[in-house]
Scaffold this motif. Sequence first.
Motif, PDB file in Angstrom:
ATOM      1  N   ALA A  59      16.688  10.584  -8.022  1.00 52.64           N
ATOM      2  CA  ALA A  59      17.323  10.235  -6.752  1.00 52.64           C
ATOM      3  C   ALA A  59      17.131   8.757  -6.445  1.00 52.64           C
ATOM      4  CB  ALA A  59      16.735  11.064  -5.616  1.00 52.64           C
ATOM      5  N   VAL A  60      18.063   8.215  -5.674  1.00 52.24           N
ATOM      6  CA  VAL A  60      17.969   6.835  -5.193  1.00 52.24           C
ATOM      7  C   VAL A  60      18.197   6.857  -3.689  1.00 52.24           C
ATOM      8  CG1 VAL A  60      18.939   4.520  -5.285  1.00 52.24           C
ATOM      9  CG2 VAL A  60      18.824   5.884  -7.361  1.00 52.24           C
TER      10      VAL A  60
ATOM     11  N   ASN B   6       5.839   9.669  -7.833  1.00 58.88           N
ATOM     12  CA  ASN B   6       6.588   9.039  -8.916  1.00 58.88           C
ATOM     13  C   ASN B   6       7.843   8.336  -8.394  1.00 58.88           C
ATOM     14  OD1 ASN B   6       6.610   8.329 -11.566  1.00 58.88           O
ATOM     15  ND2 ASN B   6       7.719  10.131 -12.253  1.00 58.88           N
ATOM     16  N   ARG B   7       7.669   7.590  -7.279  1.00 59.95           N
ATOM     17  CA  ARG B   7       8.753   6.834  -6.666  1.00 59.95           C
ATOM     18  C   ARG B   7       8.429   5.346  -6.755  1.00 59.95           C
ATOM     19  NH1 ARG B   7      10.332   9.919  -1.095  1.00 59.95           N
ATOM     20  NH2 ARG B   7      10.950  11.866  -2.069  1.00 59.95           N
ATOM     21  N   TYR B   8       9.430   4.555  -7.093  1.00 59.44           N
ATOM     22  CA  TYR B   8       9.257   3.118  -7.236  1.00 59.44           C
ATOM     23  C   TYR B   8      10.174   2.404  -6.266  1.00 59.44           C
ATOM     24  CZ  TYR B   8       6.696   4.373 -11.385  1.00 59.44           C
ATOM     25  OH  TYR B   8       5.778   4.919 -12.236  1.00 59.44           O
TER      26      TYR B   8
ATOM     27  N   VAL C  51      13.407   4.593  -5.736  1.00 57.69           N
ATOM     28  CA  VAL C  51      13.934   5.329  -6.879  1.00 57.69           C
ATOM     29  C   VAL C  51      12.931   6.401  -7.283  1.00 57.69           C
ATOM     30  CG1 VAL C  51      14.712   5.121  -9.253  1.00 57.69           C
ATOM     31  CG2 VAL C  51      15.138   3.271  -7.648  1.00 57.69           C
ATOM     32  N   THR C  52      13.374   7.664  -7.310  1.00 54.50           N
ATOM     33  CA  THR C  52      12.525   8.775  -7.738  1.00 54.50           C
ATOM     34  C   THR C  52      12.809   9.083  -9.197  1.00 54.50           C
ATOM     35  OG1 THR C  52      12.660   9.689  -5.505  1.00 54.50           O
ATOM     36  CG2 THR C  52      11.835  11.139  -7.237  1.00 54.50           C
TER      37      THR C  52
ATOM     38  N   GLU D 251       0.830  -1.200   0.000  1.00 61.47           N
ATOM     39  CA  GLU D 251       0.000   0.000   0.000  1.00 61.47           C
ATOM     40  C   GLU D 251       0.868   1.254   0.000  1.00 61.47           C
ATOM     41  OE1 GLU D 251      -3.116   0.182   2.905  1.00 61.47           O
ATOM     42  OE2 GLU D 251      -3.505  -1.961   2.707  1.00 61.47           O
ATOM     43  N   LYS D 252       1.888   1.246   0.823  1.00 61.42           N
ATOM     44  CA  LYS D 252       2.750   2.420   0.916  1.00 61.42           C
ATOM     45  C   LYS D 252       3.512   2.658  -0.383  1.00 61.42           C
ATOM     46  CE  LYS D 252       6.286   4.508   3.786  1.00 61.42           C
ATOM     47  NZ  LYS D 252       7.117   4.363   4.980  1.00 61.42           N
ATOM     48  N   SER D 253       4.043   1.592  -0.991  1.00 64.96           N
ATOM     49  CA  SER D 253       4.804   1.778  -2.223  1.00 64.96           C
ATOM     50  C   SER D 253       3.908   2.202  -3.381  1.00 64.96           C
ATOM     51  CB  SER D 253       5.577   0.509  -2.578  1.00 64.96           C
ATOM     52  OG  SER D 253       4.708  -0.523  -2.939  1.00 64.96           O
ATOM     53  N   SER D 254       2.674   1.695  -3.433  1.00 61.92           N
ATOM     54  CA  SER D 254       1.791   2.135  -4.510  1.00 61.92           C
ATOM     55  C   SER D 254       1.337   3.578  -4.299  1.00 61.92           C
ATOM     56  CB  SER D 254       0.594   1.211  -4.664  1.00 61.92           C
ATOM     57  OG  SER D 254       0.048   0.844  -3.454  1.00 61.92           O
ATOM     58  N   ARG D 255       1.219   4.016  -3.051  1.00 60.59           N
ATOM     59  CA  ARG D 255       0.907   5.423  -2.791  1.00 60.59           C
ATOM     60  C   ARG D 255       2.067   6.322  -3.228  1.00 60.59           C
ATOM     61  NH1 ARG D 255       1.038   6.566   2.744  1.00 60.59           N
ATOM     62  NH2 ARG D 255       0.399   4.412   2.943  1.00 60.59           N
TER      63      ARG D 255
END
Length: 102
Positions: free
Chosen positions: A52-53, A23-25, A80-81, A13-17
């Motif tokens: 950014a990483v 736009n961070r993966y 990763v941004t 949930e947090k990563s999909s938000r």
Amino acid sequence: MLIDNVKSFVLTEKSSRLCEMNNRYTLDVDLRLTKPQIRQFVEKAFNVKVIAVNTHRPPRKKRRLGSSQGYKTQYKRAIVTLDKKDSIDLFSETINGFFIEN
């Protein structure tokens, strides 16, 4: 080869938000990878511009099997941004095949 050290994308949930809003993966990678290596992999594999990483090493979790106790293997998590105009389609067949074949 660099693809062998990148384990998978993290879909929580947090990563999909983070994906939708900023736009961070999020990726799980090998402990030995550095930030420049992660940046290089993402830029080459997905043809995007990385801004950014950020990396961190989550704490190890305990696992029990009967009377013996151990730990899960440790990993590094990379966030990763990407540039605002770039994106990665996580649910396309090309990415799923990319991680399955390699």
